[in-house]
Design an enzyme around this catalytic site. Sequence first.
Site, mmCIF file in Angstrom:
data_model
loop_
_atom_site.group_PDB
_atom_site.id
_atom_site.type_symbol
_atom_site.label_atom_id
_atom_site.label_comp_id
_atom_site.label_asym_id
_atom_site.label_seq_id
_atom_site.Cartn_x
_atom_site.Cartn_y
_atom_site.Cartn_z
ATOM 1 N N ARG A 223 0.855 -1.176 0.000
ATOM 2 C CA ARG A 223 0.000 0.000 0.000
ATOM 3 C C ARG A 223 0.893 1.227 0.000
ATOM 4 N NH1 ARG A 223 -3.284 -2.953 -1.476
ATOM 5 N NH2 ARG A 223 -5.419 -3.309 -0.745
ATOM 6 N N ASP A 247 4.555 0.054 -7.233
ATOM 7 C CA ASP A 247 3.270 -0.234 -7.863
ATOM 8 C C ASP A 247 2.145 0.476 -7.127
ATOM 9 O OD1 ASP A 247 1.653 -1.718 -9.826
ATOM 10 O OD2 ASP A 247 0.869 -2.776 -8.071
ATOM 11 N N GLU A 252 -2.484 7.812 -4.715
ATOM 12 C CA GLU A 252 -2.736 7.213 -6.030
ATOM 13 C C GLU A 252 -4.192 7.220 -6.423
ATOM 14 O OE1 GLU A 252 -3.330 2.538 -5.609
ATOM 15 O OE2 GLU A 252 -1.347 3.150 -4.951
ATOM 16 N N HIS A 282 -0.626 0.413 -9.753
ATOM 17 C CA HIS A 282 -1.343 -0.520 -8.881
ATOM 18 C C HIS A 282 -1.930 -1.663 -9.710
ATOM 19 C CE1 HIS A 282 -3.680 -0.838 -4.844
ATOM 20 N NE2 HIS A 282 -3.441 -2.041 -5.355
#
Length: 313
Positions: A223, A247, A252, A282
């Site tokens: 996260r 990622d 985000e 993500h």
Amino acid sequence: MSAVTVFGCDPEEAALAQRLGPRLGLHVTLTSAPASAATAALAASRPCISVDHRTTLDRADLEALAAAGVRLVSTRSIGTDHIDLAHAERLGIEVGNVQYAPDGVADYTVMLILMVLRHAGATLRRSAVHDYRAGPRGRELRDLTVGVVGAGRIGSAVAARLRGFGCRVRTADREAGDRLDDLLRVSDVVTLHTPLDPSTRHLLDARRIGLLRPGACVVNTGRGPLLDTAALLAALEDGRLGGAALDVVEGEERVFHTAHDHPPGERWARLQRLPNVVLTPHTAYATDRALHATVEHSLIHCAEFAKETAWTG
């Protein structure tokens, strides 16, 4: 037949939900719109809804959903940090998550580790503009120590894969503060896999980033807020860290899964300017197998809720 609204579904999720819903005794209403106060009317007379991980449900959203009659929010994700859990509980809304095999995220994590060690981000950028000169030499995993933070299902799967490369693998859980600090001091690569909650927000902060070896790399497929982005940027820009593969990134939810003509903010511009940063939106979880599991398990949760509470819509 019980009625369920599936919010925020892309075409693949929609097709799966349409096929799986009737088998579970559910009448499925599909919408690409995210669940929110503005779309709560789509959940009217549907005590159970399914939502995606990209949707943030705050107090106002949950209150609107509760007023529409929602009693279960089933999120198609392992994490629940995008939902105000305390307020949901106060409103009497149950929140359920899903589980899926850790393999997709574990595979992707190893890929990112290899990419950052071999400067693949910079190589691909150069190739995209037809610059085929060789870049800096990379490092081989078998020579390195990789610290895996979080020894749950995904972290354990990552550690198992890494051992096949012959590298030294160290693990630590979030509760083990001293052990975590020791892991950081000896690791050439650190990869984050612990759940996000108030105790793990900025688990890797400026102090802990300062413990890393010069030239160490950080990988995050967990996260975004596990990692203090400002502290990471400072360490990358002054050359203390060798690279990062991300990622997931703080903030985000306002950026990923949308298209932009230019970097959507100063933080993103700084990350994308750095040749030793690999940034992906993500997507570590996004495999065909995981897609099927998240949709199926979310709908199963709804079907079980329907049986337990004997509601139909």
